[in-house]
Design a protein around this motif. Sequence first.
Motif, PDB file in Angstrom:
ATOM      1  N   TYR A  23       4.072   0.980 -15.314  1.00 29.05           N
ATOM      2  CA  TYR A  23       4.891   1.812 -16.188  1.00 29.05           C
ATOM      3  C   TYR A  23       5.952   0.986 -16.928  1.00 29.05           C
ATOM      4  O   TYR A  23       6.368   1.350 -18.020  1.00 29.05           O
ATOM      5  N   SER A  24       6.385  -0.102 -16.296  1.00 24.74           N
ATOM      6  CA  SER A  24       7.345  -0.997 -16.935  1.00 24.74           C
ATOM      7  C   SER A  24       7.203  -2.377 -16.297  1.00 24.74           C
ATOM      8  O   SER A  24       6.306  -2.601 -15.477  1.00 24.74           O
ATOM      9  N   GLU A  25       8.109  -3.280 -16.655  1.00 22.13           N
ATOM     10  CA  GLU A  25       8.029  -4.633 -16.120  1.00 22.13           C
ATOM     11  C   GLU A  25       8.316  -4.671 -14.619  1.00 22.13           C
ATOM     12  O   GLU A  25       7.872  -5.578 -13.919  1.00 22.13           O
ATOM     13  N   THR A  26       9.052  -3.708 -14.117  1.00 23.00           N
ATOM     14  CA  THR A  26       9.449  -3.703 -12.700  1.00 23.00           C
ATOM     15  C   THR A  26       8.903  -2.517 -11.920  1.00 23.00           C
ATOM     16  O   THR A  26       9.079  -2.456 -10.709  1.00 23.00           O
ATOM     17  N   VAL A  27       8.245  -1.588 -12.596  1.00 20.56           N
ATOM     18  CA  VAL A  27       7.761  -0.370 -11.933  1.00 20.56           C
ATOM     19  C   VAL A  27       6.243  -0.290 -12.083  1.00 20.56           C
ATOM     20  O   VAL A  27       5.713  -0.338 -13.203  1.00 20.56           O
ATOM     21  N   LEU A  28       5.559  -0.175 -10.954  1.00 22.88           N
ATOM     22  CA  LEU A  28       4.112   0.058 -10.971  1.00 22.88           C
ATOM     23  C   LEU A  28       3.738   0.965  -9.798  1.00 22.88           C
ATOM     24  O   LEU A  28       4.409   0.986  -8.767  1.00 22.88           O
ATOM     25  N   LYS A  29       2.662   1.692  -9.966  1.00 20.54           N
ATOM     26  CA  LYS A  29       2.188   2.627  -8.944  1.00 20.54           C
ATOM     27  C   LYS A  29       0.795   2.214  -8.516  1.00 20.54           C
ATOM     28  O   LYS A  29      -0.112   2.077  -9.337  1.00 20.54           O
ATOM     29  N   LEU A  30       0.629   2.033  -7.207  1.00 23.10           N
ATOM     30  CA  LEU A  30      -0.665   1.636  -6.687  1.00 23.10           C
ATOM     31  C   LEU A  30      -1.651   2.786  -6.759  1.00 23.10           C
ATOM     32  O   LEU A  30      -1.305   3.948  -6.510  1.00 23.10           O
ATOM     33  N   THR A  31      -2.894   2.467  -7.066  1.00 21.83           N
ATOM     34  CA  THR A  31      -3.944   3.476  -7.207  1.00 21.83           C
ATOM     35  C   THR A  31      -4.453   3.917  -5.840  1.00 21.83           C
ATOM     36  O   THR A  31      -4.589   3.101  -4.928  1.00 21.83           O
ATOM     37  N   GLU A  32      -4.738   5.207  -5.715  1.00 22.11           N
ATOM     38  CA  GLU A  32      -5.323   5.742  -4.486  1.00 22.11           C
ATOM     39  C   GLU A  32      -6.834   5.878  -4.647  1.00 22.11           C
ATOM     40  O   GLU A  32      -7.331   6.261  -5.707  1.00 22.11           O
ATOM     41  N   CYS A  33      -7.542   5.550  -3.596  1.00 20.68           N
ATOM     42  CA  CYS A  33      -9.005   5.648  -3.617  1.00 20.68           C
ATOM     43  C   CYS A  33      -9.423   7.105  -3.499  1.00 20.68           C
ATOM     44  O   CYS A  33      -8.898   7.857  -2.669  1.00 20.68           O
ATOM     45  N   LYS A  34     -10.385   7.523  -4.311  1.00 14.04           N
ATOM     46  CA  LYS A  34     -10.853   8.905  -4.276  1.00 14.04           C
ATOM     47  C   LYS A  34     -11.757   9.186  -3.083  1.00 14.04           C
ATOM     48  O   LYS A  34     -11.980  10.341  -2.731  1.00 14.04           O
ATOM     49  N   CYS A  35     -12.279   8.131  -2.465  1.00 11.48           N
ATOM     50  CA  CYS A  35     -13.174   8.321  -1.321  1.00 11.48           C
ATOM     51  C   CYS A  35     -12.420   8.524  -0.017  1.00 11.48           C
ATOM     52  O   CYS A  35     -12.753   9.412   0.772  1.00 11.48           O
ATOM     53  N   CYS A  36     -11.409   7.707   0.233  1.00 18.80           N
ATOM     54  CA  CYS A  36     -10.678   7.774   1.506  1.00 18.80           C
ATOM     55  C   CYS A  36      -9.252   8.261   1.352  1.00 18.80           C
ATOM     56  O   CYS A  36      -8.537   8.417   2.356  1.00 18.80           O
ATOM     57  N   ASN A  37      -8.803   8.499   0.102  1.00 22.91           N
ATOM     58  CA  ASN A  37      -7.454   8.988  -0.186  1.00 22.91           C
ATOM     59  C   ASN A  37      -6.365   8.062   0.352  1.00 22.91           C
ATOM     60  O   ASN A  37      -5.262   8.504   0.702  1.00 22.91           O
ATOM     61  N   GLU A  38      -6.679   6.789   0.413  1.00 22.59           N
ATOM     62  CA  GLU A  38      -5.701   5.780   0.813  1.00 22.59           C
ATOM     63  C   GLU A  38      -5.409   4.870  -0.373  1.00 22.59           C
ATOM     64  O   GLU A  38      -6.112   4.889  -1.385  1.00 22.59           O
ATOM     65  N   ILE A  39      -4.336   4.075  -0.249  1.00 28.12           N
ATOM     66  CA  ILE A  39      -4.025   3.107  -1.298  1.00 28.12           C
ATOM     67  C   ILE A  39      -5.177   2.115  -1.408  1.00 28.12           C
ATOM     68  O   ILE A  39      -5.606   1.533  -0.411  1.00 28.12           O
ATOM     69  N   ALA A  40      -5.682   1.932  -2.617  1.00 26.78           N
ATOM     70  CA  ALA A  40      -6.892   1.129  -2.810  1.00 26.78           C
ATOM     71  C   ALA A  40      -6.698  -0.316  -2.350  1.00 26.78           C
ATOM     72  O   ALA A  40      -7.540  -0.865  -1.639  1.00 26.78           O
ATOM     73  N   ASP A  41      -5.598  -0.935  -2.749  1.00 30.43           N
ATOM     74  CA  ASP A  41      -5.363  -2.334  -2.385  1.00 30.43           C
ATOM     75  C   ASP A  41      -3.866  -2.559  -2.232  1.00 30.43           C
ATOM     76  O   ASP A  41      -3.145  -2.779  -3.213  1.00 30.43           O
ATOM     77  N   LYS A  42      -3.400  -2.522  -1.011  1.00 25.70           N
ATOM     78  CA  LYS A  42      -1.976  -2.712  -0.740  1.00 25.70           C
ATOM     79  C   LYS A  42      -1.541  -4.160  -0.928  1.00 25.70           C
ATOM     80  O   LYS A  42      -0.349  -4.443  -1.081  1.00 25.70           O
ATOM     81  N   TYR A  43      -2.491  -5.087  -0.919  1.00 26.67           N
ATOM     82  CA  TYR A  43      -2.149  -6.505  -1.017  1.00 26.67           C
ATOM     83  C   TYR A  43      -1.696  -6.910  -2.413  1.00 26.67           C
ATOM     84  O   TYR A  43      -1.278  -8.054  -2.615  1.00 26.67           O
ATOM     85  N   VAL A  44      -1.768  -5.982  -3.374  1.00 21.71           N
ATOM     86  CA  VAL A  44      -1.280  -6.286  -4.724  1.00 21.71           C
ATOM     87  C   VAL A  44       0.202  -6.620  -4.688  1.00 21.71           C
ATOM     88  O   VAL A  44       0.681  -7.484  -5.434  1.00 21.71           O
ATOM     89  N   GLU A  45       0.943  -5.964  -3.803  1.00 17.85           N
ATOM     90  CA  GLU A  45       2.385  -6.181  -3.704  1.00 17.85           C
ATOM     91  C   GLU A  45       2.758  -7.185  -2.617  1.00 17.85           C
ATOM     92  O   GLU A  45       3.938  -7.446  -2.421  1.00 17.85           O
ATOM     93  N   TYR A  46       1.778  -7.740  -1.912  1.00 18.52           N
ATOM     94  CA  TYR A  46       2.068  -8.634  -0.793  1.00 18.52           C
ATOM     95  C   TYR A  46       2.173 -10.076  -1.257  1.00 18.52           C
ATOM     96  O   TYR A  46       1.557 -10.483  -2.241  1.00 18.52           O
ATOM     97  N   ASP A  47       2.952 -10.838  -0.511  1.00 14.79           N
ATOM     98  CA  ASP A  47       3.068 -12.264  -0.771  1.00 14.79           C
ATOM     99  C   ASP A  47       1.812 -12.970  -0.268  1.00 14.79           C
ATOM    100  O   ASP A  47       1.158 -12.525   0.672  1.00 14.79           O
ATOM    101  N   ILE A  48       1.489 -14.102  -0.891  1.00 13.87           N
ATOM    102  CA  ILE A  48       0.271 -14.827  -0.550  1.00 13.87           C
ATOM    103  C   ILE A  48       0.290 -15.315   0.899  1.00 13.87           C
ATOM    104  O   ILE A  48      -0.762 -15.424   1.548  1.00 13.87           O
ATOM    105  N   VAL A  49       1.475 -15.587   1.442  1.00 16.48           N
ATOM    106  CA  VAL A  49       1.571 -16.050   2.826  1.00 16.48           C
ATOM    107  C   VAL A  49       1.088 -14.965   3.787  1.00 16.48           C
ATOM    108  O   VAL A  49       0.358 -15.241   4.756  1.00 16.48           O
ATOM    109  N   ILE A  50       1.457 -13.731   3.534  1.00 12.29           N
ATOM    110  CA  ILE A  50       1.021 -12.621   4.385  1.00 12.29           C
ATOM    111  C   ILE A  50      -0.491 -12.428   4.277  1.00 12.29           C
ATOM    112  O   ILE A  50      -1.167 -12.151   5.271  1.00 12.29           O
TER     113      ILE A  50
END
Length: 253
Positions: A23-50
Amino acid sequence: MSKEYKYYCTNCGGKVEGLFKKYSETVLKLTECKCCNEIADKYVEYDIVIIIIDLILLNTKAYRHILLNTDFKHFWKLSVVLILLESYCIWALSCGVNTPCKPINKTEPKLHDFDMNTEDLKFYVICLNTTLSYLCFVAVMYFLTVLYNKYLASRPYTPSQLALIVKTATLSSTGIFLQLPSIIWDMSLFSYHLHFITLYTWLCQLLAYKVICPSPKIWCLLVIFSAHILKSGSSLYLTIQLNSILHESLELQ
């Protein structure tokens, strides 16, 4: 017009249109999967070390994120590092670097006691052998994946791309880095440590292959086992052939 689904849910493996909406440079919303109704990929916001830690802990979601939802463009650099590292470990083991030194001869070694040219040539031969064996491993994985998607699978999960197979083989072989402590520190336990690394690498390869080809477990075992059999056989054959060439070249000198 049908939508193009390029990404995959890290939870259930279902296809999703995108991973987030910005939505902006600092605001984004993670997509939910329609099959399992969970966040599709939580690692988008994770650091590479994790993410790396989860890969070490054999987390399927982390493997799906790296292999299916990221570009992973520089995988070939990691492949080169792994080949060089494995070659060095084989060279060190063959040269007796891993065996403890016994103070039998107290005289200082001299420069002419070590043939640098011979050892260098031996290392290059091992590198060539390791590279060809790795290519055989990738070839078997690719051939069996194409075979499964074409004749056995009800629907192909992912395209049988050679680049994806190479990425999978590379990422799942990073357990080779665990060989370094055996050479640097505890040399007396090298053989036991090597068995542990082999088992861990097999588990990583099974998990990674299951991610790109969600086939039955028996098929995944067959693919990985067949790839290792051909890799070991080709390595043994190449070792015999290259050693004979090496001995002939040394006799001619």
